[in-house]
Design an enzyme around this catalytic site. Structure first.
Site, mmCIF file in Angstrom:
data_model
loop_
_atom_site.group_PDB
_atom_site.id
_atom_site.type_symbol
_atom_site.label_atom_id
_atom_site.label_comp_id
_atom_site.label_asym_id
_atom_site.label_seq_id
_atom_site.Cartn_x
_atom_site.Cartn_y
_atom_site.Cartn_z
ATOM 1 N N GLY A 1 14.938 -31.102 85.676
ATOM 2 C CA GLY A 1 13.823 -30.257 86.064
ATOM 3 C C GLY A 1 14.003 -29.826 87.498
ATOM 4 O O GLY A 1 14.722 -30.468 88.275
ATOM 5 N N ASP B 1 11.221 -21.307 78.377
ATOM 6 C CA ASP B 1 12.156 -20.944 79.436
ATOM 7 C C ASP B 1 13.024 -19.743 79.063
ATOM 8 O O ASP B 1 13.409 -18.950 79.933
ATOM 9 C CB ASP B 1 13.012 -22.138 79.866
ATOM 10 C CG ASP B 1 13.728 -22.852 78.725
ATOM 11 O OD1 ASP B 1 13.734 -22.341 77.586
ATOM 12 O OD2 ASP B 1 14.276 -23.948 78.971
ATOM 13 N N THR C 1 22.069 -25.674 78.105
ATOM 14 C CA THR C 1 22.270 -26.621 77.016
ATOM 15 C C THR C 1 22.444 -25.878 75.700
ATOM 16 O O THR C 1 23.244 -26.259 74.844
ATOM 17 C CB THR C 1 21.087 -27.595 76.937
ATOM 18 O OG1 THR C 1 21.002 -28.307 78.186
ATOM 19 C CG2 THR C 1 21.265 -28.593 75.810
#
Length: 487
Positions: free
Chosen positions: A18, A242, A264
């Site tokens: 984060g 996101d 990812t």
């Protein structure tokens, strides 16, 4: 800070880390700096894989404290985005009922078939436009229905909305993230009431829908005291998925572009005005997620740099730079795997699993770390090629350029291979696209920037971008694609 420039904190939570970024925005200025970065480490408990959401919230508070310190204790707004589909359950007092389940947890194995017995895959796609993924919120809810925790639940909040609730005391469900639950109709941009009703899902669990730019409360007095911020500090709903924020920050000129949001996952596709709900689109496993200003993200989920991240973890986290330089010298397309194969979804033994996939398809088995790395990057570029080509065909929308945003922009080899594979120029950047999209939506809510096209023009003027031209023809990529299909 010059007159007319405002300061916004973007809380941007990824699957492995984060960060709290500070964006300073003026009518012709956009600067982004990192205030605080913290790990996101899931925890495997006896009952399964869970997110440590309390540690994430502590990281957010630390980040807001650091962000405020950069600006003399003042922020003009805060926005939160994160990965999709996962959620926390609250009891009648608003208390969290356990840490949120991780989307890679095994609880949804075999659940889809139970759902399809009531609502067929074709009906689900026609109603929600969402590709099949075993971890979609719909399947998670079906798996959770028989648990004691679910029986106590009075409210469900997706991860960014949960954190916003802790910061403000106000509850809402942001639309772009809600569109990943498989419970939203992308045509009406409202709940898919028929699907929920047939499956016995109580939509009353969800807080009212919010749109990007809507107010989401103000920081509680206790939060101001913990962070040293001077109130009032509003929280603004952004594209809280996101990917929605990242696509908003694609520095495109015109409409003839494809995007690949890298990290990812690789999310590759087109920005459209309406969903593509055809059977052909469903068969190609394309999803229709909601974006800013009535847009739809017609895209395919690809396993992404998760493959390399897991290999690096297995190898003891070696320095990536030398490994990529060595991988660049490995013969191209010697071995490729299907980067969308669900077999790679879970953690652990990734180098061995990639070797096993190559062996099973009759290809040379990667032996060295550089060979495995090159196999991964060639495979990702090949998956990017297929997704961009399929998106153009399914939506009948040709493109002239591919924009790569997110963490993969730092990987020059991947960007170059993607240009070669697609046979199209690749423009790489910005790296922190999700945070920039987050900041720009906040700034737009405060009147500092205009429409989506205006946001993108500001990005083009202010952000460093790198262009990769395709080299040679795409014949060898077509041959690798055919080889993979035959295997």
């Amino acid at each position: 800070m010059s007159a007319g420039v405002k300061s916004y904190a973007a809380v941007d939570l990824g699957a492995s880390s984060g960060r709290v970024m500070v964006g300073r925005v003026g009518h012709d200025a956009l600067e982004l700096s990192e205030a605080h970065r913290f790990p996101n480490r899931p925890v495997r408990l006896p009952e399964g894989l869970r997110w440590d959401v309390l540690a994430l919230y502590a990281g957010v508070l630390d980040g807001l404290r650091a962000a405020g310190a950069q600006g003399g204790g003042r922020l003009d707004s805060v926005g939160i985005d994160s990965w999709a589909v996962d959620y926390g359950l609250l009891d009648g007092d608003g208390a969290l009922l356990g840490n949120p389940v991780h989307y890679r947890d095994t609880r949804t194995e075999g659940v889809a078939e139970k759902v399809w017995a009531t609502v067929s895959p074709a009906e689900l796609y026609a109603a929600t436009g969402l590709q099949f993924a075993p971890f979609n919120t719909l399947y998670q809810l079906t798996a959770a229905r028989s648990t004691a925790q679910f029986a106590q639940a009075e409210r469900l909040l997706l991860v960014p909305d949960l954190l916003a609730y802790w910061l403000t005391g106000e509850q809402g469900t942001e639309l772009t993230n809600a569109s990943t639950t498989q419970l939203i109709d992308p045509r009406t941009r409202d709940w898919a009431y028929d699907v929920a009703g047939r499956l016995g899902i109580d939509l009353g669990l969800f807080a009212p829908l919010r749109r990007p730019g809507d107010p989401a409360g103000v920081l509680r007095t206790q939060v101001l005291e913990e962070t040293g911020l001077h109130g009032p500090v509003p929280v603004t709903a952004v594209g809280s998925h996101d990917t929605a924020s990242a696509v908003a920050a694609v520095p495109a000129v015109g409409e003839r572009f494809a995007y690949i949001c890298t990290g990812t996952w690789s999310l590759a596709g087109l920005e459209l005005d309406a969903p593509v709900l055809t059977e052909e689109s469903r068969a190609a496993n394309f999803t229709n997620e909601l974006g800013l200003d009535g847009t739809v993200r017609h895209l395919r989920n690809i396993m992404g740099l998760w493959l390399l991240q897991e290999c690096l973890r297995a190898w003891g986290e070696p320095d990536l730079g030398p490994l990529l330089r060595e991988a660049a010298g490995v013969p191209a397309l010697r071995s490729v795997v299907d980067a969308g194969d669900p077999a790679f979804l879970g953690p652990g033994r990734m180098p061995e699993r990639i070797a096993e996939a190559c062996r099973a398809s009759g290809q040379p088995v990667p032996v060295t770390r550089a060979e495995t790395t090159r196999c991964i990057l060639d495979s990702l570029a090949l998956a990017h090629r297929r997704a961009v080509a399929d998106a153009q065909r399914l939506a009948d929308r040709p493109v002239d350029v591919v924009h790569i945003v997110g963490g993969g922009t730092r990987n020059a080899l991947l960007c170059r291979l993607t240009a070669d594979a697609c046979g199209l120029p690749v423009v790489a950047g910005p790296t922190e696209a999700a945070a920039l999209g987050n900041v720009l939506v906040q700034a737009r809510a405060h009147g500092l920037v205009g429409d989506l096209a205006g946001m993108r023009r500001l990005l083009v003027r202010t952000q460093p971008l790198t262009r990769y031209e395709p080299r040679g023809d795409t014949a060898r990529w077509r041959a690798a694609e055919a080889r993979l299909a035959a295997g």
